[in-house]
Write an enzyme that holds these catalytic residues in place. Structure first.
Site, PDB file in Angstrom:
ATOM      1  CG  ASP A 100      -2.190   0.654   1.115  1.00 23.05           C
ATOM      2  OD1 ASP A 100      -2.232   1.692   0.447  1.00 23.05           O
ATOM      3  OD2 ASP A 100      -3.180   0.147   1.676  1.00 23.05           O
ATOM      4  CG  ASP A 201      -4.221   5.941   1.099  1.00 25.08           C
ATOM      5  OD1 ASP A 201      -5.150   5.192   1.396  1.00 25.08           O
ATOM      6  OD2 ASP A 201      -4.016   7.038   1.673  1.00 25.08           O
ATOM      7  CD  GLU A 243      -8.884   5.078  -1.049  1.00 22.13           C
ATOM      8  OE1 GLU A 243      -9.792   4.857  -0.245  1.00 22.13           O
ATOM      9  OE2 GLU A 243      -7.806   5.628  -0.719  1.00 22.13           O
ATOM     10  CG  HIS A 317      -8.693  -0.578   5.176  1.00 20.06           C
ATOM     11  ND1 HIS A 317      -8.548  -0.642   3.797  1.00 20.06           N
ATOM     12  CD2 HIS A 317      -8.247   0.630   5.533  1.00 20.06           C
ATOM     13  CE1 HIS A 317      -8.039   0.484   3.360  1.00 20.06           C
ATOM     14  NE2 HIS A 317      -7.840   1.280   4.390  1.00 20.06           N
ATOM     15  CG  ASP A 318     -11.009   2.900   4.473  1.00 18.44           C
ATOM     16  OD1 ASP A 318     -10.410   2.874   5.560  1.00 18.44           O
ATOM     17  OD2 ASP A 318     -10.477   3.263   3.410  1.00 18.44           O
TER      18      ASP A 318
END
Ligand code: GLC
Ligand code: CA
Length: 543
Positions: A100, A201, A243, A317-318
């Site tokens: 990431d 990210d 993302e 994870h969000d």
């Protein structure tokens, strides 16, 4: 370029949130050795790559999305040697490791920022985004994503720095070529270590122009991405996924252009943001508009066909757990978890599975003191101040808190779900006795068994990667059905989103259609679909 040449077009990627996956040393926090100990499990599931949420050195203000050293591993997770071992051992299990990359901001404890705030003429000063001002008068009224102003005053300099996320996540200044060079060198160093790719990210926010209030999709974004890709990713056979909350299909075609000039694909969130009141925050809940969901998927499937590439995901994870969101996590947990899997895994794109999704893990309801996420804690405080009632706030938190996804992985029905022998950093979901990996891995009828089969099928039939998409019974208010088709095969997916029995608008599938996966023990071939019933059928056109 033919898709066959790109390994990630028939791959399935598994996301690990390291602190919640497996703890090897009893400190209550998942770590790299814990992941290494679970490689057999992952190979059994059949996935091709693991995307690891950040494991680099970090003060953990935002659980690792605040990096203070991009070229070292946080001691909480292990050492650089553990990381090298993970890459090597994963390789033996035919699994690539995807890192990431958090490139929009660093931690305020990063050496660059420590230097940058020493003086205005420090060589690192221009690595960040500064504006002059006077204390108490912000350069403008922009707000940070986790609450509060997007500007933080540094008295020594008489300047504000810009942060889109927490105060401990100062934004990096991509306008500065020296910073960009430094980032490319870092990425190439990781490529040299043998990683299989990167997840980027909030990449659509790097080209910000705060004076114009621009955060996402800044004018120079695609120029920056093309340079980044040329200087790094294009030198190796990697998968890259950005993302991009602000991506529509037109932008996604730029990002995932088959000429490889930017990225392999993006995560877009149009299907995710549907259960939110229009124009409001994610906490302002609205019921799921089913027809809209169908419309969104159809548009992405058809518009990117041959012109770009989709990522396919329900969770990360969000996000809250999909079975709690669009399924029924009680009475029909198993059926609806499988239905959602079957729907997604028949589409064109690269599917992502978030840890525990393959078990049908659900949302959690904690007491307020048991929540850990910075976003949830800030939201609670802010909304109390604004006069919301405790009950209203908790309703939003139960539905949308990021901690829903961050509860420890449920390995078995032993203490702490087998996640740790110590005290977990965040509480285990109390339903672990019923929902856990040990109870599912050898049961072909489990949610795990269903995911495993879907992954196997994608590797077996090229129609999953290549077939053209066609929506069926578009106006039906309960059933989501579509076809995928190439020269050899026709794939039919039919899913009942309703928790009751409904008429099957397609009637009985053709006699030549073979049921590949379903979610009830005996296949239904009749005119009705049972609650959440789903089926994936294959027709071999050459027969
Ligand atoms: C991304 C991450 C999220 C993080 C944020 C800031 O949205 O997925 O977890 O808090 O970026 O880095
Ligand atoms: Ca640990």
């Amino acid at each position: 370029m033919k898709s066959q040449n790109k390994w990630w077009k028939s791959a399935v990627i598994y996301q690990i949130y390291p602190r919640s996956f497996a703890d090897s040393n009893g400190d209550g926090i998942g770590d790299l050795q814990g992941i290494i100990s679970k490689l057999d499990y992952l190979e059994n599931l059949g996935i091709d790559a693991v995307w690891l949420s950040p494991v680099c050195r970090s003060p953990q203000d935002d659980n690792g999305y605040d990096i203070s050293d991009y070229q070292d591993i946080d001691p909480m997770f292990g050492t650089l040697a553990d990381m090298e071992t993970l890459i090597e051992e994963a390789g033996k299990h035919h699994i690539r490791i995807i890192m990431d990359l958090v490139l929009n901001h660093s931690s305020d404890e990063h050496r660059w920022f420590q230097e940058a705030k020493k003086s205005r003429d420090n060589p690192y000063h221009d690595y960040y985004v500064w504006r002059d001002g006077t204390e108490g008068t912000f350069p403008n009224d922009m707000r940070a994503a986790f609450g509060g102003p997007a500007w933080e005053w540094v008295p020594e300099l008489g300047q504000y720095y810009f942060h889109q996320f927490s105060v401990k996540q100062p934004d990096l200044n991509w306008e500065n070529p020296k910073l960009r060079r430094e980032i490319y060198d870092m990425i190439n160093w990781w490529i040299g270590k043998g990683v299989g790719g990167f997840r980027l990210d909030v990449i659509d926010q790097i080209a910000k122009e705060p004076d114009k209030r621009i955060t996402g999709n800044g004018p120079r974004l695609h120029e920056f991405l093309r340079e980044l890709s040329r200087e790094t990713f294009q030198k190796a056979d990697l998968v890259t996924v950005g993302e991009a909350w602000g991506a529509d299909t037109e932008l996604a075609k730029l990002y995932s252009n088959p000429d490889n000039s930017e990225l392999s694909m993006v995560f877009q969130f149009e299907h995710i943001c549907l259960d939110q009141e229009a124009g409001k925050e994610k906490w302002d809940l609205a019921p799921l508009p089913f027809l809209k969901l169908k419309e969104v998927f159809e548009r992405w499937q058809t518009q990117l066909y041959g012109k770009g590439w989709n990522s396919l995901f329900w969770n990360n994870h969000d996000l809250p757990r999909i079975v709690s969101r669009w399924g029924n996590d009680r009475k029909y947990r198993v059926e609806s978890a499988k239905m959602l899997a079957i729907l997604l895994h028949g589409l064109q794109g690269t599917p992502y599975i978030y840890q525990g999704e393959e078990l049908g893990m659900t949302n959690v309801r904690y007491e307020m003191e048991d929540y850990r996420d910075i976003e949830t804690l800030n939201l609670y405080r802010e909304r109390l101040e604004k006069g919301y009632t405790e009950a209203e706030i908790m309703r939003s938190i139960y539905a949308k808190s990021r901690d829903n996804a961050r509860t420890p992985m449920q390995w078995n029905d032993g203490e702490n779900a087998g996640f740790t022998v110590g005290k977990p950093w965040i509480k285990v979901n109390p339903n672990y006795r019923e929902i856990n990996a040990a109870g599912q891995i050898s049961d072909a009828n489990s949610v795990f068994g269903c995911y495993r089969e879907l992954i196997r099928l994608r590797k077996k039939y090229p129609v999953y990667a290549e077939g053209e998409f066609r929506m069926l019974c578009r106006e039906d208010e309960n059933v989501f059905a579509y076809l995928r088709e190439d020269e050899e095969y026709q794939l039919l997916v039919i899913c009942n989103f309703h928790d009751g029995t409904v008429q099957n608008p397609l009637g009985e599938p053709d006699a030549g259609m073979k049921l590949l996966v379903g979610n009830y023990p005996e296949a239904c071939r009749g005119a009705v679909l049972r609650p959440y019933e789903a089926g994936m059928y294959l027709l071999d056109k050459r027969r």
